[in-house]
Design a protein around this motif. Structure first.
Motif, PDB file in Angstrom:
ATOM      1  N   LEU A  79       3.692  -5.619   7.693  1.00  0.00           N
ATOM      2  CA  LEU A  79       2.297  -5.478   8.126  1.00  0.00           C
ATOM      3  C   LEU A  79       2.112  -4.260   9.030  1.00  0.00           C
ATOM      4  N   VAL A  80       3.116  -3.940   9.834  1.00  0.00           N
ATOM      5  CA  VAL A  80       3.057  -2.737  10.663  1.00  0.00           C
ATOM      6  C   VAL A  80       3.178  -1.491   9.790  1.00  0.00           C
ATOM      7  N   GLU A  81       4.143  -1.490   8.862  1.00  0.00           N
ATOM      8  CA  GLU A  81       4.331  -0.334   7.972  1.00  0.00           C
ATOM      9  C   GLU A  81       3.082  -0.044   7.155  1.00  0.00           C
ATOM     10  N   ARG A  82       2.377  -1.081   6.766  1.00  0.00           N
ATOM     11  CA  ARG A  82       1.188  -0.904   5.920  1.00  0.00           C
ATOM     12  C   ARG A  82      -0.086  -0.690   6.723  1.00  0.00           C
ATOM     13  N   GLY A  83       0.028  -0.642   8.041  1.00  0.00           N
ATOM     14  CA  GLY A  83      -1.114  -0.282   8.877  1.00  0.00           C
ATOM     15  C   GLY A  83      -2.055  -1.422   9.206  1.00  0.00           C
ATOM     16  N   ILE A  84      -1.653  -2.666   8.989  1.00  0.00           N
ATOM     17  CA  ILE A  84      -2.513  -3.812   9.268  1.00  0.00           C
ATOM     18  C   ILE A  84      -2.322  -4.287  10.705  1.00  0.00           C
ATOM     19  N   LEU A  85      -1.091  -4.230  11.185  1.00  0.00           N
ATOM     20  CA  LEU A  85      -0.772  -4.527  12.584  1.00  0.00           C
ATOM     21  C   LEU A  85      -0.147  -3.287  13.204  1.00  0.00           C
ATOM     22  N   ASP A 144      -2.516   0.989  -8.446  1.00  0.00           N
ATOM     23  CA  ASP A 144      -3.391   0.307  -9.398  1.00  0.00           C
ATOM     24  C   ASP A 144      -4.835   0.772  -9.199  1.00  0.00           C
ATOM     25  N   TYR A 145      -5.626   0.774 -10.269  1.00  0.00           N
ATOM     26  CA  TYR A 145      -7.028   1.165 -10.196  1.00  0.00           C
ATOM     27  C   TYR A 145      -7.908   0.088  -9.572  1.00  0.00           C
ATOM     28  N   CYS A 146      -7.395  -1.126  -9.457  1.00  0.00           N
ATOM     29  CA  CYS A 146      -8.171  -2.257  -8.953  1.00  0.00           C
ATOM     30  C   CYS A 146      -8.037  -2.377  -7.430  1.00  0.00           C
ATOM     31  N   PRO A 147      -9.151  -2.305  -6.689  1.00  0.00           N
ATOM     32  CA  PRO A 147      -9.086  -2.470  -5.233  1.00  0.00           C
ATOM     33  C   PRO A 147      -8.499  -3.817  -4.807  1.00  0.00           C
ATOM     34  N   SER A 148      -8.741  -4.874  -5.578  1.00  0.00           N
ATOM     35  CA  SER A 148      -8.168  -6.187  -5.242  1.00  0.00           C
ATOM     36  C   SER A 148      -6.650  -6.140  -5.332  1.00  0.00           C
ATOM     37  N   ALA A 149      -6.124  -5.513  -6.378  1.00  0.00           N
ATOM     38  CA  ALA A 149      -4.677  -5.418  -6.553  1.00  0.00           C
ATOM     39  C   ALA A 149      -4.043  -4.611  -5.421  1.00  0.00           C
ATOM     40  N   ARG A 150      -4.658  -3.498  -5.052  1.00  0.00           N
ATOM     41  CA  ARG A 150      -4.119  -2.693  -3.960  1.00  0.00           C
ATOM     42  C   ARG A 150      -4.168  -3.454  -2.637  1.00  0.00           C
ATOM     43  N   SER A 151      -5.235  -4.205  -2.432  1.00  0.00           N
ATOM     44  CA  SER A 151      -5.350  -4.998  -1.207  1.00  0.00           C
ATOM     45  C   SER A 151      -4.256  -6.048  -1.138  1.00  0.00           C
ATOM     46  N   LEU A 152      -4.024  -6.740  -2.245  1.00  0.00           N
ATOM     47  CA  LEU A 152      -2.966  -7.745  -2.278  1.00  0.00           C
ATOM     48  C   LEU A 152      -1.599  -7.109  -2.078  1.00  0.00           C
ATOM     49  N   ASP A 153      -1.410  -5.921  -2.605  1.00  0.00           N
ATOM     50  CA  ASP A 153      -0.156  -5.207  -2.408  1.00  0.00           C
ATOM     51  C   ASP A 153       0.057  -4.896  -0.929  1.00  0.00           C
ATOM     52  N   ALA A 154      -1.008  -4.503  -0.234  1.00  0.00           N
ATOM     53  CA  ALA A 154      -0.899  -4.172   1.190  1.00  0.00           C
ATOM     54  C   ALA A 154      -0.636  -5.405   2.035  1.00  0.00           C
ATOM     55  N   ILE A 155      -1.262  -6.512   1.698  1.00  0.00           N
ATOM     56  CA  ILE A 155      -1.118  -7.727   2.491  1.00  0.00           C
ATOM     57  C   ILE A 155       0.234  -8.372   2.237  1.00  0.00           C
ATOM     58  N   GLY A 156       0.625  -8.494   0.995  1.00  0.00           N
ATOM     59  CA  GLY A 156       1.951  -9.002   0.677  1.00  0.00           C
ATOM     60  C   GLY A 156       1.975 -10.404   0.135  1.00  0.00           C
ATOM     61  N   ASP A 157       1.808 -11.399   0.973  1.00  0.00           N
ATOM     62  CA  ASP A 157       1.929 -12.785   0.534  1.00  0.00           C
ATOM     63  C   ASP A 157       1.190 -13.705   1.490  1.00  0.00           C
ATOM     64  N   TRP A 158       1.298 -14.997   1.245  1.00  0.00           N
ATOM     65  CA  TRP A 158       0.541 -15.936   2.070  1.00  0.00           C
ATOM     66  C   TRP A 158       1.054 -16.021   3.490  1.00  0.00           C
ATOM     67  N   SER A 201       1.957 -13.511   5.218  1.00  0.00           N
ATOM     68  CA  SER A 201       1.306 -12.374   5.874  1.00  0.00           C
ATOM     69  C   SER A 201      -0.140 -12.696   6.218  1.00  0.00           C
ATOM     70  N   LEU A 202      -0.837 -13.382   5.316  1.00  0.00           N
ATOM     71  CA  LEU A 202      -2.221 -13.779   5.627  1.00  0.00           C
ATOM     72  C   LEU A 202      -2.274 -14.761   6.790  1.00  0.00           C
ATOM     73  N   LEU A 203      -1.301 -15.658   6.879  1.00  0.00           N
ATOM     74  CA  LEU A 203      -1.272 -16.584   8.014  1.00  0.00           C
ATOM     75  C   LEU A 203      -0.965 -15.850   9.323  1.00  0.00           C
ATOM     76  N   ILE A 204      -0.146 -14.824   9.259  1.00  0.00           N
ATOM     77  CA  ILE A 204       0.110 -13.995  10.439  1.00  0.00           C
ATOM     78  C   ILE A 204      -1.185 -13.294  10.854  1.00  0.00           C
ATOM     79  N   VAL A 205      -1.904 -12.738   9.890  1.00  0.00           N
ATOM     80  CA  VAL A 205      -3.182 -12.080  10.188  1.00  0.00           C
ATOM     81  C   VAL A 205      -4.159 -13.091  10.777  1.00  0.00           C
ATOM     82  N   ARG A 206      -4.208 -14.293  10.194  1.00  0.00           N
ATOM     83  CA  ARG A 206      -5.085 -15.353  10.731  1.00  0.00           C
ATOM     84  C   ARG A 206      -4.769 -15.600  12.197  1.00  0.00           C
TER      85      ARG A 206
END
Length: 149
Positions: free
Chosen positions: A61-67, A10-24, A26-31
């Motif tokens: 999260l590991v596959e996408r490079g966040i963890l 997607d051309y939108c950085p927000s959309a790509r970011s949400l795609d990388a993170i996945g879902d809520w 995943s955000l709680l795991i990051v938290r």
């Protein structure tokens, strides 16, 4: 079940970011990772999440490079999860979500966790500024979209 649409092109950085993170989850795991939770069992205990869901979210999260996984213990047969540089760059996102929740989702005087600076104990505050340092809000911005082909 409908497959989730991937937004990694997607051309939108927000959309790509949400795609990388996945879902809520995943955000709680990051938290929790920002709070130094590193082991599978500690994530599960903190979140109350089913093992299969946690396994899937950690793998993603590991596959996408966040963890990343690092050997744990002397035997090194177990792994721990830690934030990568990419994952640590989610800190402002987490602070923004926290500030939104503090501002809109708690009653006045209702207790909640606090994010403070280790050294001083002062609360952390995120604000948005232009490149030259001036404060700005949504009303002062415009989104320049990629022209459609």
């Amino acid at each position: 079940m409908v497959a989730r649409r991937r937004l990694k092109e997607d051309y939108c950085p927000s959309a790509r970011s949400l795609d990388a993170i996945g879902d809520w989850w995943s955000l709680l795991i990051v938290r929790d990772a920002f709070d130094d939770v590193r082991r599978f069992s500690d994530f599960q205990k903190s979140l109350g999440i089913a093992k299969n869901i946690l396994t899937d979210r950690l793998r993603t999260l590991v596959e996408r490079g966040i963890l990343e996984t690092v050997p744990a213990g002397e035997a090194k047969t177990r792994v721990e999860y830690q934030l990568t540089v990419m994952g640590r760059d989610l800190f402002p996102v987490m602070v923004a979500l926290r500030q939104f929740g503090e501002r809109h989702l708690f009653q006045p005087g209702e207790e909640h966790s606090l994010l403070v600076e280790k050294e001083t104990g002062l609360p952390v505050k995120l604000d948005i500024r232009t490149q030259d340092g001036r404060p700005i809000d949504a009303a002062g911005t415009v989104l320049i979209k990629v022209p459609e082909a």
